[in-house]
Design an enzyme around this catalytic site. Structure first.
Site, PDB file in Angstrom:
ATOM      1  N   LYS A 236       9.482 -17.951  -7.517  1.00  0.00           N
ATOM      2  CA  LYS A 236       8.436 -17.174  -6.679  1.00  0.00           C
ATOM      3  C   LYS A 236       8.274 -16.054  -7.133  1.00  0.00           C
ATOM      4  O   LYS A 236       9.103 -15.118  -7.368  1.00  0.00           O
ATOM      5  CB  LYS A 236       8.678 -17.517  -5.129  1.00  0.00           C
ATOM      6  N   THR A 269       5.061 -10.208   5.500  1.00  0.00           N
ATOM      7  CA  THR A 269       5.450 -11.155   4.236  1.00  0.00           C
ATOM      8  C   THR A 269       6.918 -11.818   4.824  1.00  0.00           C
ATOM      9  O   THR A 269       7.373 -12.275   3.802  1.00  0.00           O
ATOM     10  CB  THR A 269       5.454 -10.609   3.158  1.00  0.00           C
ATOM     11  N   GLY A 271       9.493 -14.052   5.451  1.00  0.00           N
ATOM     12  CA  GLY A 271       9.537 -15.565   5.907  1.00  0.00           C
ATOM     13  C   GLY A 271       8.676 -16.368   5.146  1.00  0.00           C
ATOM     14  O   GLY A 271       8.757 -17.418   5.112  1.00  0.00           O
ATOM     15  N   THR A 272       8.181 -15.592   4.198  1.00  0.00           N
ATOM     16  CA  THR A 272       7.100 -16.317   3.054  1.00  0.00           C
ATOM     17  C   THR A 272       7.932 -17.572   2.372  1.00  0.00           C
ATOM     18  O   THR A 272       7.816 -18.635   2.254  1.00  0.00           O
ATOM     19  CB  THR A 272       6.410 -15.653   1.993  1.00  0.00           C
ATOM     20  N   GLY A 273       9.074 -17.149   1.957  1.00  0.00           N
ATOM     21  CA  GLY A 273      10.049 -18.135   1.249  1.00  0.00           C
ATOM     22  C   GLY A 273      10.444 -19.306   1.924  1.00  0.00           C
ATOM     23  O   GLY A 273      10.163 -20.310   1.390  1.00  0.00           O
ATOM     24  N   CYS A 274      11.012 -19.052   3.094  1.00  0.00           N
ATOM     25  CA  CYS A 274      11.270 -20.057   3.980  1.00  0.00           C
ATOM     26  C   CYS A 274      10.212 -20.827   4.220  1.00  0.00           C
ATOM     27  O   CYS A 274      10.226 -22.188   4.255  1.00  0.00           O
ATOM     28  CB  CYS A 274      11.880 -19.675   5.196  1.00  0.00           C
TER      29      CYS A 274
END
Ligand SMILES: Nc1ncnc2c1ncn2[C@@H]1O[C@H](COP(=O)(O)OP(=O)(O)OP(=O)(O)O)[C@@H](O)[C@H]1O
Ligand SMILES: Cc1ncc(CO)c(N)n1
Ligand SMILES: [Mg+2]
Length: 553
Positions: A236, A269, A271-274
């Site tokens: 990512k 932003t 928590g975008t990964g979760c």
């Protein structure tokens, strides 16, 4: 249309070899791996539900289900809370095994409390032995023991797909899982994973600290991580320099794909990964192939970030995004109030053309004059122009708290996010419009008879437009029902009614003087818009209407 893959070859899911998705027949994907074949069973979706009858009871429907194994984030932007919300937003059931409880907010991580390994094992057993999740998604796995426990549980209770988000460090720099877990990741968890989704720092850590700065670096990293064993890798690029697009690199063992979206300039932003990993898991649970799941997930994160761009929660540097904001934008809209029907202005493109004004100018003037609701009735404009006009009018209406309805065109109402529609007897039935527009939008229906009025109620309309009360040129071949017809319709229904047809300054009082309690106001076209000054005419009509309510009281 439902397609079922009756068999899931389960126990041999976790192999580290490349795979090639092959579409066998509609809805059935077969993934070639080192074992004979593995089926990701694809199912038809209805209302985001996979119609998957439970054995022995064909009437029950199993919903797609993701189990997230992750840490709790007290600020609720990331971790378990993000996973629950992302799955909910995507229409997928989400169960939770909590590995750690963190004290976090928009300033950073204040504390971490790791859940004892045997209690993680107990939670895993509870869910996996009973609830048959389709997909497991992992987030914060704070100890080697927890990683091993998870791998053991997955061998005992195999699932269709495993999505690993190798959470290590929070954006604020706090360690959520230390380097000690790297060996168990490399040796045990990643080889079982269908996809692993590291950010730049995590990808670097998995590869022993190689620096990663460019998209070319991301490609090399994706390939090197793929060699560790996961079937697919998504590196990512949220942490690429802010001057660059948000580019993620996907590698399936054969091909590279770049998923690119413009970078949304927002501090929200966290928590975008979760969210991305949960959405991939949710889409896989519904039956998507990996590439489509990643594509949808990327689009969803972008949309959620964009909806939450300006929300202000907390005083720190990185705020949470709001996964359900789109749903809430309807929920939070001011509810329909029957009083809104008091002075109902209906636009007409022919009249606007005749007087040389735009739709937007007409609407502005009517609102300024005191119109309490606007309907755009534009029979002669191109769809694209209608949509642009609706969006522009909506901005004005929102500022003044005046609802905006669209005549007939449910597509334009949806595309512009207008407050609702007004439909006639020959348009789409109101119950179908309701299904399309959802529970919060306003739906009005034209009714001339008590039967039509009763049907409008059954169909879930919010109000009735009844007329033509007087003869009118606005609508050809329109039967005039007179004041008696209007009264009959009003008395036959519980719904609020607005009178329409040939009403203006000269006769508005006679209409309102009918004295039926659910007659809330008058709808006018020519009396406002077939005049030189819309503002003046609206003001005059407002005075007449106010006067009529004084007389009635
Ligand atoms: N400002 C942004 N605009 C658009 N997309 C973004 C932005 N920031 C992150 N993304 C996207 O969000 C997804 C998550 O990537 P990111 O690199 O932020 O993960 P992460 O560091 O694991 O997130 P977190 O740890 O905060 O949960 C990726 O698809 C990335 O491209
Ligand atoms: C609990 C938890 N999981 C994951 C992340 C990564 O965003 C976080 N900040 N907190
Ligand atoms: Mg992350």
């Amino acid at each position: 249309m439902a397609y079922f893959c009756s068999q899931v070859l389960s126990t041999s899911f976790f192999t580290p070899k490349p795979q090639i998705p092959v579409l066998l027949s509609p809805g059935v994907a077969c993934i070639k791996s080192s074992q004979p074949y593995r089926f990701l069973h694809l199912k038809a979706m209805q209302d985001n539900k996979v119609s998957m009858p439970t054995p022995g009871d064909e009437s029950k429907v199993r919903v797609p289900h993701v189990l997230t194994v992750a840490g709790s984030d007290s600020g609720a932007g990331a971790g378990i809370q993000a996973d629950l919300k992302a799955c909910a937003a995507r229409g997928v059931y989400c169960s939770t095994v909590i590995t750690a409880v963190t004290a976090q907010n928009t300033l950073g991580v204040q504390g971490v409390n790791i859940v004892p390994e045997d209690f993680v094992a107990e939670q895993l057993r509870s869910v996996l032995s009973d609830m048959s999740p389709n997909v497991v998604k992992t987030g914060m796995l704070p100890s080697t023991g927890i990683v091993k426990t998870l791998c053991q549980s997955l061998k005992e209770f195999p699932v269709q797909a495993l999505v690993v988000d190798p959470v290590m460090v929070s954006t604020s720099g706090h360690t959520l899982a230390g380097p000690s877990i790297l060996d168990s990741f490399r040796e045990e968890l990643l080889p079982m994973a269908d996809i692993v989704t590291p950010n730049l720092k995590e990808a670097s850590a998995l590869l022993g600290g190689v620096p990663l700065e460019t998209i070319a670096d991301m490609r090399s990293a994706a390939k090197a991580i793929h060699d560790i064993g996961p079937r697919n890798v998504l590196v990512k690029g949220g942490d690429l320099p802010v001057s660059l697009d948000a580019v993620d690199v996907f590698y399936d063992g054969e091909d590279f794909y770049e998923f690119r979206s413009s970078r949304i300039m927002t501090p929200n932003t966290h928590g975008t990964g979760c969210t991305l990993a949960s959405t991939v898991a949710a889409e896989l649970a519904k039956g998507s192939q990996m590439l489509s799941a990643v594509k949808v997930a990327k689009r969803y994160v972008e949309a959620a970030l964009s909806y939450s761009k300006n929300i202000a929660i907390g005083g720190g540097l990185q705020g949470p995004m709001d996964h359900l904001l789109k749903l809430k934008s309807n929920v939070l809209r001011r509810p329909f109030d029957p009083c809104d029907l008091f002075l109902y202005a209906v636009t007409d493109s022919r009249m606007n053309k005749k007087w040389g004004r735009s739709i937007v100018d007409a609407v502005k003037a009517a609102i300024e004059g005191g119109a309490s609701i606007i309907q755009l009735r534009e029979k002669e404009v191109e769809t694209s122009d209608f949509l642009e006009a609706a969006k522009a009018c909506l901005k004005i209406c929102r500022v003044h708290g005046v609802p905006l309805l669209i005549n007939d065109r449910i597509d334009v109402a949806l595309a512009s996010d207008a407050d609702g529609v007004h439909i006639g007897q020959s348009d789409m039935p109101a119950h179908v419009a309701r299904a399309l527009l959802g529970p919060d939008k306003i739906i009005g229906v034209s009714c001339k008879t008590p039967e039509q009025a009763q049907q409008a109620w059954i169909d879930g309309a919010d109000y009735i437009g009844s007329g033509g009360v007087y003869p009118t040129n606005t609508k050809e071949n329109n039967k005039t029902i007179g004041l008696d017809g209007l009264k009959t319709v009003c008395l036959s229904s519980k719904l609020p009614v607005v009178a329409i047809g040939g009403i203006g300054i000269s006769n508005a009082q006679a209409v309102m003087g009918l004295g039926v309690p659910n007659l809330e106001g008058v709808a006018v076209v020519s009396a406002l818009f077939d005049r030189e000054c819309v503002l003046t005419e609206t003001r005059k009509l407002l005075e007449v209407l106010k006067e009529s309510t004084k007389i009635a009281n």
